[in-house]
Design an enzyme around this catalytic site. Structure first.
Site, PDB file in Angstrom:
ATOM      1  N   LYS A  57      26.439   7.877  67.005  1.00  0.00           N
ATOM      2  CA  LYS A  57      27.305   6.813  66.497  1.00  0.00           C
ATOM      3  C   LYS A  57      27.406   6.860  64.971  1.00  0.00           C
ATOM      4  O   LYS A  57      28.366   6.373  64.390  1.00  0.00           O
ATOM      5  CB  LYS A  57      26.800   5.441  66.939  1.00  0.00           C
ATOM      6  CG  LYS A  57      26.894   5.162  68.437  1.00  0.00           C
ATOM      7  CD  LYS A  57      28.271   4.718  68.839  1.00  0.00           C
ATOM      8  CE  LYS A  57      28.380   4.042  70.196  1.00  0.00           C
ATOM      9  NZ  LYS A  57      27.497   4.483  71.266  1.00  0.00           N
ATOM     10  N   SER A 309      22.743  12.221  73.829  1.00  0.00           N
ATOM     11  CA  SER A 309      23.490  11.442  72.839  1.00  0.00           C
ATOM     12  C   SER A 309      22.677  10.434  72.043  1.00  0.00           C
ATOM     13  O   SER A 309      23.140   9.973  70.995  1.00  0.00           O
ATOM     14  CB  SER A 309      24.650  10.727  73.536  1.00  0.00           C
ATOM     15  OG  SER A 309      24.170   9.970  74.632  1.00  0.00           O
TER      16      SER A 309
HETATM   17  C1  LIG Z   1      27.670   4.681  72.556  1.00  0.00           C
HETATM   18  C2  LIG Z   1      26.853   5.668  73.284  1.00  0.00           C
HETATM   19  C3  LIG Z   1      27.395   6.478  74.301  1.00  0.00           C
HETATM   20  C4  LIG Z   1      28.830   6.353  74.784  1.00  0.00           C
HETATM   21  O1  LIG Z   1      29.769   6.557  73.777  1.00  0.00           O
HETATM   22  P1  LIG Z   1      31.287   6.080  73.954  1.00  0.00           P
HETATM   23  O2  LIG Z   1      31.974   6.555  72.757  1.00  0.00           O
HETATM   24  O3  LIG Z   1      31.256   4.568  74.042  1.00  0.00           O
HETATM   25  O4  LIG Z   1      31.791   6.659  75.231  1.00  0.00           O
HETATM   26  C5  LIG Z   1      26.579   7.449  74.878  1.00  0.00           C
HETATM   27  N1  LIG Z   1      25.289   7.573  74.524  1.00  0.00           N
HETATM   28  C6  LIG Z   1      24.727   6.802  73.580  1.00  0.00           C
HETATM   29  C7  LIG Z   1      23.304   7.002  73.249  1.00  0.00           C
HETATM   30  C8  LIG Z   1      25.488   5.821  72.909  1.00  0.00           C
HETATM   31  O5  LIG Z   1      24.922   5.061  71.969  1.00  0.00           O
END
Ligand SMILES: *Cc1c(COP(=O)(O)O)cnc(C)c1O
Length: 334
Positions: A57, A309
């Site tokens: 993010k 992520s």
């Molecule tokens: C926000 C987030 C996502 C999903 O991202 P989007 O852009 O909302 O699809 C996936 N993994 C983590 C760790 C996140 O913080």
């Protein structure tokens, strides 16, 4: 269906890459021998949970702050996110010398408040619901001229997340399939736009949890709809896509090849696998790609990459999961 807004394109993502280079970390990629054995193709893990603030993010937030005019920067940014977007935005704003106010309700756990404060943002506790916190942000925008930076449905945010796709393609040039955790679709829209522009043959697969898979339900309905949010181990994937979604619904619909849903038990198994086999600590949302691989439902004609992520998991919960305890957040939340 025609789209009012053109999709975020490769040029915007390349520009974002230059804009965020000084603030955002280039995260490593690890080959996973155990997952490669399992599916018969090289499986690479993009270790984005090692990003500053613990998730990707930061990429979108940094690019969004960089895209503000000098005047907007002087007035500052505001948001309501208590999770990874809030952390990323707080850090991005501080790094750019921009004031940041994150509003939240008094129901938000102290650990989350401390997490955002630790990144340098001012935290304002307003009322007892997310809606009241949102109203305070609206007031800061209307009265103080602050800029609201949303977590996914925003051009500069999507372009920032897309930089992860450019990076990944340089690290794994023969990439055939990429597994992307999917919630509001900012990450997958950016990554798909980057990858498909460079290599249209790469398959982009979104992975969500079975419980409250908002984008999946909206795509089935053919338009953004209300989807109930449910307790899940993949808590960063919760929430809707917005009924007046401008970009990520159409981009996901047109650029993503498939969506796979995983169960709570499969997410827990993936957190365990990633810890004991890959020696990494990830949150549930960051583990869904590996969860899908472990179920055997992912087929690929060439190398696969799974994006880990995020890593912001409560360490007590993580310890219970890796110790083999059956952590049922759906029961504990009730
Ligand atoms: C926000 C987030 C996502 C999903 O991202 P989007 O852009 O909302 O699809 C996936 N993994 C983590 C760790 C996140 O913080």
């Amino acid at each position: 269906m025609s789209t009012a807004h053109p999709f975020v394109d490769l040029g915007e993502i390349e520009q974002a890459r230059m804009a965020i280079a000084g603030t955002v970390r280039l995260t490593p990629v690890n080959l996973s021998p155990s997952l490669s054995d399992l599916i018969g193709q090289p499986v690479h893990l993009k270790l984005e949970h090692t990003q500053i603030t613990g998730s990707f993010k930061l990429r979108g937030a940094t690019n969004a702050v960089a895209s503000l005019s000098d005047d907007e920067k002087r007035r500052g940014v505001a948001g309501v996110s208590t999770g990874n977007h809030g952390r990323g935005l707080a850090y991005a704003a501080k790094a750019a010398g921009v004031k940041c106010i994150i509003c939240m309700s008094k129901l938000v756990p102290q650990a989350k408040i401390d997490g955002i404060r630790a990144q340098g943002a001012e935290v304002r506790i307003i009322g007892s619901s997310q809606d009241e916190a949102q109203e305070e942000v609206a007031r800061l925008v209307a009265e103080n001229g602050m800029a609201m930076i949303p977590p996914f449905d925003h051009r500069a945010v999507i372009a920032g997340q897309g930089t992860l796709g450019l990076e990944l393609l340089e690290q794994v040039p023969d990439l055939a399939t990429v597994l992307v955790p999917l919630s509001g679709g900012g990450l997958i829209s950016g990554v798909a736009a980057a990858l498909k522009a460079r290599r249209p043959d790469i398959r982009v697969i979104g992975i969500s949890m079975e419980r409250g898979a908002a984008m999946h339900e909206c795509l089935k309905a053919g338009k953004p709809i209300y989807v109930e949010e449910l307790a899940t181990l993949a808590d960063s994937l919760g929430g809707g896509i917005g009924l007046d979604n401008q970009l990520t619904f159409a981009m996901t619909r047109d650029l993503v090849d498939d969506i796979v849903l995983v169960s709570e038990a499969e997410i827990a198994a993936a957190i365990r696998h990633i810890y004991w086999q890959e020696r990494q600590i990830v949150e549930g949302s960051g583990a869904v790609g590996v969860a899908a691989l472990l179920t055997g439902r992912i087929r690929s004609a060439g190398p696969v990459a799974a994006i880990l992520s995020g890593g912001n998991i409560d360490m007590t919960q993580h310890f219970r999961i890796i110790s083999g305890e059956d952590v049922d957040v759906t029961r504990e939340a009730a």
